[in-house]
Enzyme design. Structure first.
Site, PDB file in Angstrom:
ATOM      1  N   HIS A   1       1.426   6.590   0.878  1.00  0.00           N
ATOM      2  CA  HIS A   1       2.470   5.816   0.915  1.00  0.00           C
ATOM      3  C   HIS A   1       2.753   4.852  -0.350  1.00  0.00           C
ATOM      4  O   HIS A   1       3.891   4.198  -0.621  1.00  0.00           O
ATOM      5  CB  HIS A   1       2.413   4.735   2.104  1.00  0.00           C
ATOM      6  CG  HIS A   1       1.470   3.545   1.689  1.00  0.00           C
ATOM      7  ND1 HIS A   1       0.213   3.462   2.613  1.00  0.00           N
ATOM      8  CD2 HIS A   1       1.752   2.334   1.168  1.00  0.00           C
ATOM      9  CE1 HIS A   1      -0.311   2.599   2.237  1.00  0.00           C
ATOM     10  NE2 HIS A   1       0.443   1.820   1.585  1.00  0.00           N
TER      11      HIS A   1
ATOM     12  N   ASP B   1       3.847   7.896  13.897  1.00  0.00           N
ATOM     13  CA  ASP B   1       3.664   9.109  14.512  1.00  0.00           C
ATOM     14  C   ASP B   1       2.257   9.609  13.915  1.00  0.00           C
ATOM     15  O   ASP B   1       1.401   8.970  13.682  1.00  0.00           O
ATOM     16  CB  ASP B   1       4.669  10.152  14.839  1.00  0.00           C
ATOM     17  CG  ASP B   1       4.513  11.276  15.480  1.00  0.00           C
ATOM     18  OD1 ASP B   1       5.165  12.091  15.403  1.00  0.00           O
ATOM     19  OD2 ASP B   1       3.458  11.115  16.395  1.00  0.00           O
TER      20      ASP B   1
ATOM     21  N   SER C   1      -3.876  -1.492  -0.440  1.00  0.00           N
ATOM     22  CA  SER C   1      -3.554  -0.096   0.095  1.00  0.00           C
ATOM     23  C   SER C   1      -3.948   0.821  -1.015  1.00  0.00           C
ATOM     24  O   SER C   1      -3.737   0.774  -2.115  1.00  0.00           O
ATOM     25  CB  SER C   1      -2.340   0.003   0.420  1.00  0.00           C
ATOM     26  OG  SER C   1      -1.878  -0.781   1.249  1.00  0.00           O
TER      27      SER C   1
END
Length: 372
Positions: free
Chosen positions: A164, A229, A305
Site C-alpha cells: 500500500h 477482503d 507501515s
C-alpha cells in the site's frame, strides 16, 4: 487437474520440523518450500500515478473473519501470486506464475476506523539515537521510502515493504515512478562524506542519503482494490535499487506459528510520523494469527507501515543465532469480539508461498529458494 487437493498440498508445505521439547533454544524450523516460477509476461499500459499515498491500511475484518473465509482455489492462489512489475521509466508488466511442489528427493532437503494507529496504554516505543545504534545491525536495515513508509533491507539491492506504500489497490501512488529509498547517515561537522569518523569530524546529526528504485514487484493479490477482503493478506512489495546499498541486510524467513516464537514476541523498527527524523523500535506479544496475518498490539503510528517484522532464533545448521524477517507491518483493524470492540495492528506473515515468491524476485533462481 489442479484442485482442492493440490491447494491443500501447497498450504501444507508449511510443515515444519521443530526441536524437541527438551531443546531449550527457540530454533528456526525447516520448511518444505514450494516453487513459484514465471510462466508468461505481458506488457501493460503505463500507469497514471494518480493515487494518494496511504501510510496505513484500515480493515474491519479481524481474526475470526479471516479464519472463516473459504480457502482460495488453486487458480485463485496462482492469480494472487502473479505480479506486476513497475520500472523506473514508467513501463509496467504483468507476470503470470506457476506453482509447483517438489518431492524431498528432488529438492535435496465491520467496525470503526481511526485516522491514526493505536497506542495501547503506555507508549512502549523507543526512539533510537546515536550512530552507534542507528548505523549498526539490526537497526541499520531499516530505511525510509520517499512516499513516507518504512522498508527493510533484505538483499544487496532489495528492500521489502508494504504494497500500500506504492499502490492503493487500484492505482500506483504519486511518486511511485520516481520512488527513492533513504538511508540514515551521519552528517559531519566539517562537511566531509567519508565513512571514517575521527575526533576532528564527529557527526553533528543524522541525514538521509537517497537511492533511486529501479523496479518494484507487487502481487496481484493486493491489486484488487479491497484491503478488507483478500488484499490484506498480500500487502507486501519488493523494491530493487539502482545500485547496491553496501550495508548488512536481514534475510527473510518463513513465519513460524506464534506459539513457537521466542516469548511469543515480535520486533520491528520504523519511521513513525509522530517522531520525525527518528527511527522507532518496538516489540510486543502476538495476540492472534491466521495463515496469512499476525495480530498484535505493538504501538505504532503512520509511517511505520512496511517495517520488517523479525525474530531471533537458533539456526541449527549454522550453529548460531540468526534474525530473520518473518512479516511486514501493514495496518490497523477494529474487530467486533463478541460484541466488544477490539483493535489490533496487523503484520502480513511470510508464508512458504510468499517466501518462494519474494526469494525468486531477489535471486531469480528457485534453486536458491528451497529452504525457508
Amino acid at each position: 487437474m489442479a484442485g482442492l487437493s493440490t491447494l491443500i498440498l501447497l498450504l501444507c508445505a508449511a510443515k515444519d520440523v521443530m526441536p524437541s521439547s527438551s531443546h531449550w533454544k527457540p530454533t528456526w524450523p525447516s520448511y518444505r518450500v514450494p516453487v513459484i516460477l514465471p510462466q508468461s509476461t505481458l506488457n501493460l499500459d503505463k500507469p497514471q500515478f494518480d493515487a494518494e499515498a496511504r501510510l496505513e491500511v484500515v480493515s474491519p475484518c479481524g481474526p475470526a473473519c479471516h479464519k472463516s473465509s473459504p480457502l482460495p482455489t488453486y487458480e485463485e492462489v496462482k492469480h494472487y501470486l502473479s505480479y506486476e512489475t513497475l520500472y523506473a521509466n514508467g513501463s509496467l508488466t504483468e507476470t503470470e506464475v506457476g506453482i509447483y511442489i517438489l518431492s524431498n528427493s528432488a529438492d535435496g532437503s465491520q467496525g470503526k476506523s481511526r485516522t491514526k494507529r493505536q497506542i495501547y496504554g503506555y507508549d512502549s516505543r523507543f526512539s533510537i539515537f546515536g550512530k552507534d545504534f542507528l548505523l549498526n545491525y539490526p537497526f541499520s536495515t531499516s530505511v525510509k521510502l520517499s512516499t513516507g513508509c518504512t522498508g527493510t533491507l533484505v538483499a544487496e539491492k532489495h528492500v521489502l515493504t508494504a504494497a500500500h506504500c506504492i499502490h492503493d489497490g487500484k492505482s500506483y501512488v504519486k511518486g511511485a515512478q520516481k520512488l527513492r529509498v533513504g538511508f540514515l547517515k551521519p552528517k559531519m561537522k566539517d562537511g566531509s562524506k567519508g565513512a571514517n569518523i575521527t575526533k576532528s569530524a564527529m557527526p553533528e546529526k543524522m541525514k538521509f542519503q537517497w537511492i533511486r528504485v529501479k523496479r518494484t514487484h507487487v502481487p496481484k493479490g493486493w491489486i484488487k482494490g479491497n484491503a478488507n477482503d483478500i488484499g490484506m493478506d498480500y500487502d507486501y512489495a519488493l523494491l530493487e535499487l539502482k545500485k547496491p546499498h553496501k550495508r548488512k541486510f536481514m534475510k527473510i524467513g518463513v513465519s513460524p506459528p506464534a506459539r513457537h516464537l521466542p516469548g511469543g514476541r515480535i520486533h520491528f523498527s520504523g519511521y513513525d510520523n509522530d517522531r520525525p527524523g527518528n527511527l522507532v523500535y518496538r516489540f510486543c506479544d502476538v495476540k492472534d494469527e491466521t495463515y496469512d496475518l499476525l495480530y498484535q498490539q505493538c504501538d505504532a503510528q503512520p509511517g511505520a507501515s512496511g517495517s520488517g517484522v523479525y525474530v531471533r532464533m537458533w539456526k541449527r545448521q549454522n550453529h548460531k543465532w540468526e534474525r530473520k524477517i518473518i512479516g511486514i507491518f501493514s495496518g490497523h483493524q477494529w474487530v467486533d469480539m463478541n460484541g466488544t470492540p477490539q483493535d489490533f495492528n496487523v503484520a502480513v506473515r511470510i508464508t512458504p508461498l510468499k517466501y518462494a515468491q519474494i526469494c525468486y524476485w531477489i535471486k531469480g533462481n528457485y534453486l536458491d529458494c528451497r529452504e525457508g
